[in-house]
Scaffold this active site. Structure first.
Site, PDB file in Angstrom:
ATOM      1  CG  ASP A   1      -1.884  -1.122   1.258  1.00  0.00           C
ATOM      2  OD1 ASP A   1      -2.314  -1.538   0.166  1.00  0.00           O
ATOM      3  OD2 ASP A   1      -2.225  -1.596   2.359  1.00  0.00           O
TER       4      ASP A   1
ATOM      5  CE1 TYR B   1       4.103  -6.697   4.756  1.00  0.00           C
ATOM      6  CE2 TYR B   1       3.684  -8.868   5.674  1.00  0.00           C
ATOM      7  CZ  TYR B   1       3.634  -7.986   4.613  1.00  0.00           C
ATOM      8  OH  TYR B   1       3.118  -8.398   3.414  1.00  0.00           O
TER       9      TYR B   1
ATOM     10  CG  ASP C   1      -4.417   2.088   6.258  1.00  0.00           C
ATOM     11  OD1 ASP C   1      -5.258   3.016   6.186  1.00  0.00           O
ATOM     12  OD2 ASP C   1      -3.969   1.508   5.255  1.00  0.00           O
TER      13      ASP C   1
ATOM     14  NE  ARG D   1      -4.268  -2.543   4.937  1.00  0.00           N
ATOM     15  CZ  ARG D   1      -5.045  -2.330   3.877  1.00  0.00           C
ATOM     16  NH1 ARG D   1      -5.844  -1.288   3.838  1.00  0.00           N
ATOM     17  NH2 ARG D   1      -5.012  -3.160   2.853  1.00  0.00           N
TER      18      ARG D   1
END
Length: 299
Positions: A39, A67, A81, A181
């Site tokens: 993203d 991540y 988010d 997320r």
């Protein structure tokens, strides 16, 4: 034409397609693709294929990923988010460390996860994020994923817009298709205060690490490319072919091989060390899955 895999450290604020466009210009080729979208909010490792090596991307998309992220407890958003509109707030000052640890533990291992509404998943042929932006209510089915690691690295409290929030720096390792997320959303929901992601950085895709990635600004594509043989050999068993076997495979034949049957691909490497393609092995014969161009293999 250069062919290979390029690791890029994507900066924040641009799309994965933007990265592809910039690399196309830098490399002077239209044949650039990527394995796994990031993203605009996210930074970190984006794996790209150039020219014939785009044929390898299909086999890279499904690799596990790692991540580093920041979860904000006390604020929920429409997109899970910080790019989305705030939908609810709650005082998170009473959330204890023990409760956080229990919530994280419950989201570790094999879990069933409903993807975030603002995602690239297709619904009736359209991306969920496009439908959501048009105000269409999107209901996505839960999917089974595996979160092999979900650890809290740091915790801190802050007051944001008059609301006391708790920010958690976390590291997540997971199977492809997992939404970090959604982990933030579900952790906040389980703790009764809501949650969303304020930062996300992908540090690993399979065996590829962001520490080895090129900076996008001013990237020199040629020297940064990983050879297709190097990439395929790091992921799959290797079949070192003879010259005759290389010719037969290029002609679509199924050469006899002294290899055990395999469920996944095998990297077929020529005597010169070039990647001729990926094959499957059944009954002592190699069947092409994908071949590389003959002019590259015999160059």
């Amino acid at each position: 034409m250069n062919s290979g895999i390029l690791l890029v450290d994507k900066p924040q604020g641009i799309t994965s397609h933007d990265v592809v466009a910039r690399v196309r210009r830098a490399a002077g080729t239209r044949k650039v693709g990527h394995a796994g979208t990031l993203d605009p909010l996210a930074t970190g490792l984006l794996v790209l294929g150039l020219n014939s090596s785009t044929r390898l991307l299909t086999f890279l998309v499904g690799l596990d990923k790692t991540y580093e992220a920041t979860v904000r407890l006390g604020v929920s958003t429409a997109s899970d988010d910080s790019d989305g509109a705030v939908t609810a707030t709650a005082d998170a000052s009473g959330v204890t460390d023990a409760a956080i640890d229990a919530g994280v533990a419950a989201l570790t291992g094999p879990i069933s996860q409903v993807p975030t509404t603002v995602s690239a998943i297709k619904v009736d042929g359209r991306r969920a994020y496009d439908l959501a932006r048009e105000g269409v209510e999107v209901e996505l089915a839960a999917r089974d994923v595996v979160v092999s690691e979900f650890v809290v690295l740091d915790r801190r409290d802050a007051v944001v817009d008059g609301v006391t929030v708790r920010d958690l720096d976390v590291r997540v390792s997971c199977t492809s298709g997992t939404y970090v997320r959604a982990l933030a959303r579900d952790l906040g929901a389980a703790l009764g205060v809501g949650g969303h992601l304020t930062a996300l950085r992908r540090t690993r895709v399979g065996s590829f690490d962001v520490a080895d990635a090129a900076v996008l600004e001013g990237v020199e594509v040629g020297p940064a490319l990983l050879a297709p043989t190097t990439v395929a050999s790091s992921l799959f068993p290797v079949w070192s072919m003879t010259a005759d076997e290389t010719t037969d495979l290029g002609h679509g034949k199924r050469p006899a091989v002294e290899l055990a049957d395999t469920d996944g691909p095998v990297a077929a490497v020529t005597p010169a060390g070039d990647l001729a393609g990926l094959v499957s092995v059944r009954g002592g014969r190699a069947k092409p899955i994908v071949n590389f161009p003959t002019d590259e293999v015999r160059a």
